[in-house]
Design an enzyme around this catalytic site. Sequence first.
Site, PDB file in Angstrom:
ATOM      1  N   HIS A 119       0.916  -1.167   0.122  1.00 24.33           N
ATOM      2  CA  HIS A 119       0.009   0.008   0.002  1.00 24.33           C
ATOM      3  C   HIS A 119       0.764   1.403  -0.047  1.00 24.33           C
ATOM      4  CE1 HIS A 119       0.753   0.457   4.151  1.00 24.33           C
ATOM      5  NE2 HIS A 119       0.719  -0.767   4.255  1.00 24.33           N
ATOM      6  N   ASP A 120       0.218   2.193  -0.785  1.00 28.21           N
ATOM      7  CA  ASP A 120       0.936   3.580  -0.692  1.00 28.21           C
ATOM      8  C   ASP A 120       2.186   3.749  -1.375  1.00 28.21           C
ATOM      9  OD1 ASP A 120      -1.265   4.880   0.996  1.00 28.21           O
ATOM     10  OD2 ASP A 120      -0.579   3.211   2.450  1.00 28.21           O
ATOM     11  N   GLY A 137       4.996  -1.082   2.775  1.00 29.75           N
ATOM     12  CA  GLY A 137       4.278   0.133   2.451  1.00 29.75           C
ATOM     13  C   GLY A 137       5.139   1.447   2.397  1.00 29.75           C
TER      14      GLY A 137
END
Length: 256
Positions: A119-120, A137
């Site tokens: 994520h991200d 992440g």
Amino acid sequence: MIDSTAVIDSSAELASDVSVGPFSVIGANVRIDSGTVIGPHVVIKGPTCIGKQNRIYQYTSIGEDPQDKKYAGEITRLEIGDRNTIREFTSLHRGTKQDQGITRIGNDNLFMAYTHVAHDCVIGSEVIMANGASLAGHVRLNSHAILGGFTLVHQFTKIGQYSFAAMGSAITQDIPPFVMVGGKPTRPHGINSVGMERNGISPEDIRLIRKAYKIIYKMNLRLEDAIDQMEDLAGESKELSDMVSFLRNVSRGILR
């Protein structure tokens, strides 16, 4: 172009020439642009936007919920550019509200089998992640970087353009542009001169970057003092100026 066994949500938007293989599932709020080919047994969950002429192979998972215990079902996104190759069992996850809520991937990247983008993350263009390489992440992976097989990157780490990580590297701090790392423990091992030559960086710029590497890694200077010397050296060199800018914005210190 769309196999009869594929399951496509009514809200998904696919260009007329998108190909979808057998037993693939495309969920709500997915948009796929022209020329993209989806193989069999692919799962794509939205909100996800996929650009033009991507090739997505079987058993990939794209746009799934982030693997973050703080995630509570918020609407977050995955954005993928053009002409990426995404091989078998790759997983690319959406963002979280703890960051910008978006995982972004640029153009012309190669994700080999079993790679993972958490994520991200923000990935530039013309990046190669070899088999089993994984990003935690919030990682920033800049354009033309190469991660060897089974390389692992710690969360919030930044990896500079044209850097190279050898097979099995464990990267826990930022890697400056143009630098090669490897070994156990992972350490810097010179500059990626071959990668720079192949991408048209001039011999003079390569010479300056090699000198900058010696300033950072061979002169036992504090990073701030090394950056000051590099600024004096940079002159009109865009590549070296980019390296200085990267070093002024490191988030976890650099691997030294």
